[in-house]
Design an enzyme around this catalytic site. Structure first.
Site, PDB file in Angstrom:
ATOM      1  CD  GLU A  89      -2.878  -0.566   2.544  1.00 48.96           C
ATOM      2  OE1 GLU A  89      -3.593  -1.524   2.860  1.00 48.96           O
ATOM      3  OE2 GLU A  89      -2.715   0.424   3.278  1.00 48.96           O
ATOM      4  CG  ASP A 125      -3.866   8.810   8.066  1.00 50.13           C
ATOM      5  OD1 ASP A 125      -3.764   7.599   8.331  1.00 50.13           O
ATOM      6  OD2 ASP A 125      -4.173   9.244   6.949  1.00 50.13           O
ATOM      7  CE1 TYR A 133      -6.777  -1.588   7.373  1.00 48.47           C
ATOM      8  CE2 TYR A 133      -5.947  -0.559   5.386  1.00 48.47           C
ATOM      9  CZ  TYR A 133      -5.861  -0.796   6.738  1.00 48.47           C
ATOM     10  OH  TYR A 133      -4.842  -0.223   7.453  1.00 48.47           O
TER      11      TYR A 133
END
Lengths: 407, 279
Positions: free
Chosen positions: B50, B61, B176
């Protein structure tokens, strides 16, 4: 921008997916999607519940102090020699700005939803103060994210929030201002999904926030309709308000959008001038993109990276604008203007000395455009300026600014 | 049409082990070093790569990946350079799947149609775009699927059984699973809870499930590998990358080695994980 075909009504948006034309939407991480859907359901249920409305009206009258006055600014009117200038006195609300109208609605909703913890972002600190205030009143813990730069330049509001029992978390990521505070608030929300309510301060973010905040702020425009009918026997001819995210402006504008005779002006912050690149005027100097949950006009570079906004006004220092404003711009219903730091400070001084009202730097941007719009209008033209907040918080910034200029 | 991602997961299944998915940021600390890191990853034991597309406002994040993105942007990284990096990687490696991960605005500004053509040409296999939930599938997900790219969706602890079908619909390549509610680089996930969640997702889909967020060591990678088809590691790699930079923030051969060494360790953990679980 070419003006698209005019809709039958400008007041029916957003659609069920939160779109105003191509703007708005729900661009958030999957973790937040279920919360946003839950919020939308809870808000729709509350809206339909007369008890919720009744309680809100009670608090608006007895706690916020509504209706706020519609004040005829006689000396400014005389000075400009044109339009009759009225101020909608949102600065007289409890906590000193329009922000409280929205926060009351959201905190009451958080209570209904059983949320135990409130988070908010703030720029100038007015939304943070309003959130801290209502959290104190309703007995909820409150965490306010504020850019470290803004903590510095808006100290009085930081002290107020702390006195009210809120925790102020300075944000040192990115550019240390409002957009970064919003990023941090979203990160907090993603982490504390189970018990936390995110009280957004403007008509931006993922659906349903832009519509919900607009609904809560629309009390401003609804009151102006009644008050102007009482004062002059007719509707105003023009409305003007400053725009960062644009909640005070949307609150004033929305009830008038379908009265086509009413001219509507939004004033963005031009900082050092739109041509300088150091400004916060997303419509004048930006283009459509996606940030903070919605598509709207944003300041960015050619790679789609968000650029830093600049304005002397911390409340306007944001690189985006609410999606409904973006749509109203494309539709040609609202005209977007801008005012520089210099012009805003000059209007700040003028208003203080002629009317005995110290405006916040944010509405001083709207006043800066009244300076050139009002003289061109006939004497029977009725112009309403949204005096969205009071200027106590800005005294130190303005003094420092004037000292720098004097050198 | 079978993508490299599908081929790789089929091979892992045949081998009877979980895969290691690594996340690094393109352009961090500079273009050349990040390309050298990408090239070193398969040899070190990464099964799927990735690559982050840096963005100024990465709202999902944590501090480590935020800083990585800013280092990359300050070094001049752009979306165009990210695609160039992938095509340079592909000159030597036509098998390792590459997934680009990031936020929507840079892609939107690049132009969705142009981006999909250029990404496919460069050798990209899949996309993860954090701020595009199923509600916004028309933006990029559906065009990407039509262009022959996998669109990999995040499922989270808040994605309940009612919502899972919506999330899995139009998801391809793999799912995911974000093992915690929170930002990247947060606390380590509880392997048993992860096992339950993966089981729940697998009741709704045939797709492989990769698990990430909070995996930092070979031991925790092994624990998660016992329950998942692949383990994703990101912030831990970025932390060793940052620690390897010199006083001026410059990278070098030591940077590539630091990342590759940790990947090798994690790969061992992942390979040990399945046998532990099988016992």
């Amino acid at each position: 921008m070419t003006v698209q075909q005019q809709p039958n009504s400008f007041r029916t948006g957003p659609d069920e997916r939160g779109h105003f034309g191509i703007y708005g939407g729900r661009f958030v991480a999957e973790t937040l999607m279920p919360l946003i859907l839950e919020l939308e359901q809870a808000y729709n249920a509350a809206k339909a519940d007369p008890a919720y409305r009744k309680e809100m009206d009670h608090h608006l009258a007895h706690y916020v102090g509504r209706p706020s006055a519609l004040y005829f600014a006689e000396r400014l009117t005389e000075k400009f020699g044109g339009a009759r200038i009225y101020f909608k006195r949102e600065d007289l609300n409890h906590t000193g700005a329009h922000k409280v109208n929205n926060v009351l609605g959201q905190i009451m909703l958080a209570k209904r939803m059983g949320k135990k913890r409130i988070i908010a972002e703030t720029g100038a600190g007015m939304h943070g103060v309003a959130t801290a205030t209502l959290c104190a009143k309703f007995g909820l813990p409150c965490i306010v994210y504020m850019g470290a730069v803004d903590v510095e330049r808006q100290q009085p509001n930081v002290l107020r929030m702390k006195m009210l029992g809120a925790e102020v978390r300075p944000v040192t990521s990115g550019s240390h201002t409002l957009k970064d505070a919003m990023n941090e608030a979203l990160r907090d929300w993603v982490t504390n999904v189970a018990d936390t309510f995110y009280c957004i301060g403007t008509v931006a973010g993922p659906h349903p926030y832009p519509a919900m905040v607009r609904d809560f702020q629309s009390v401003i425009g609804k009151e102006v309709r009644d008050q102007m009918m009482a004062a002059e026997g007719r509707l105003p001819d023009s409305l003007i308000a400053c725009i960062g995210g644009g909640s005070n402006a949307m609150g004033l504008f929305h009830p008038f959008l379908d009265d086509r005779s009413v001219e509507i002006y939004g004033v963005e912050a031009a900082g050092h001038g739109v041509a300088s690149g150091q400004h916060a005027a997303s419509i004048a100097g930006g283009r459509p993109g996606v940030l903070h949950g919605n598509r709207t006009y944003l300041l960015m570079d050619g790679d789609g990276q968000i650029t830093e906004a600049h304005s002397i006004s911390a409340g306007l220092d944001y690189p985006g604008i609410g999606p409904e404003h973006a749509w109203l711009h494309d539709m040609g219903r609202v005209q977007f203007l801008s005012a520089t730091d210099d012009e805003a400070v000059a209007a700040f001084q003028l208003c203080s000395r002629l009317e005995g009202i110290i405006p916040a730097l944010e509405p001083a941007h709207a006043l800066a455009r009244v300076v050139d719009l009002a003289p061109k209008k006939p004497k029977d033209h009725l112009m309403v300026v949204n005096m969205s907040g009071r200027g106590d918080k800005d005294l130190a910034s303005v003094e420092a600014y004037l000292e720098r200029k004097a050198k | 049409m079978t993508t490299r991602i599908e081929t790789r997961f089929a091979a892992l299944k045949a081998e009877g082990r979980a895969g290691l998915v690594t996340f690094t940021m393109t352009g961090d600390p500079d273009y050349d070093t990040s390309l050298a890191i990408a090239k070193a990853l398969p040899k070190a034991g990464a099964d799927v790569i990735e690559l982050g597309m840096p963005f100024t406002d990465p709202m999902a994040d944590g501090p480590a990946i935020q800083a990585a993105g800013l280092r990359a942007l300050n070094a001049g990284q752009t979306l165009a350079k990210t695609l160039k990096l992938v095509s340079e990687f592909r000159k030597d490696d036509n098998d390792t799947p590459i997934v680009l991960m990031g936020y929507y605005n840079p892609i939107y500004i690049y132009g969705v149609d142009r981006f999909l053509v250029d990404a496919k040409t460069a050798g990209v296999d899949g996309l993860i775009v954090v701020d595009l939930p199923p509600e916004e599938d028309e933006e990029l997900c559906l065009p990407a699927l039509r262009a022959g790219l996998n669109f990999i969706r995040l499922a989270t602890p808040t994605t309940d059984d009612k919502r899972l079908p919506a999330v899995l619909n139009n998801t391809s390549g793999f799912v995911y699973y974000v093992s915690i509610t929170g930002i990247t680089g947060s606390a380590a996930p509880d392997a048993n809870k992860v096992g339950d969640a993966v089981g729940r997702i697998k009741r709704h889909t045939q797709l492989p499930v990769a698990v990430g967020f909070g995996v930092r060591t070979a031991a925790s990678a092994a624990a998660i590998a016992g329950h998942a088809d692949a383990v994703v590691v990101g912030s831990a790699l970025i932390d060793v990358l940052r620690a390897s930079l010199d006083g001026h923030g410059k990278g070098g051969p030591q940077t590539v080695k630091a990342v590759a060494d940790l990947v090798a360790e994690l790969a061992q953990g992942v390979r040990a994980g399945r046998s532990v679980a099988a016992e």
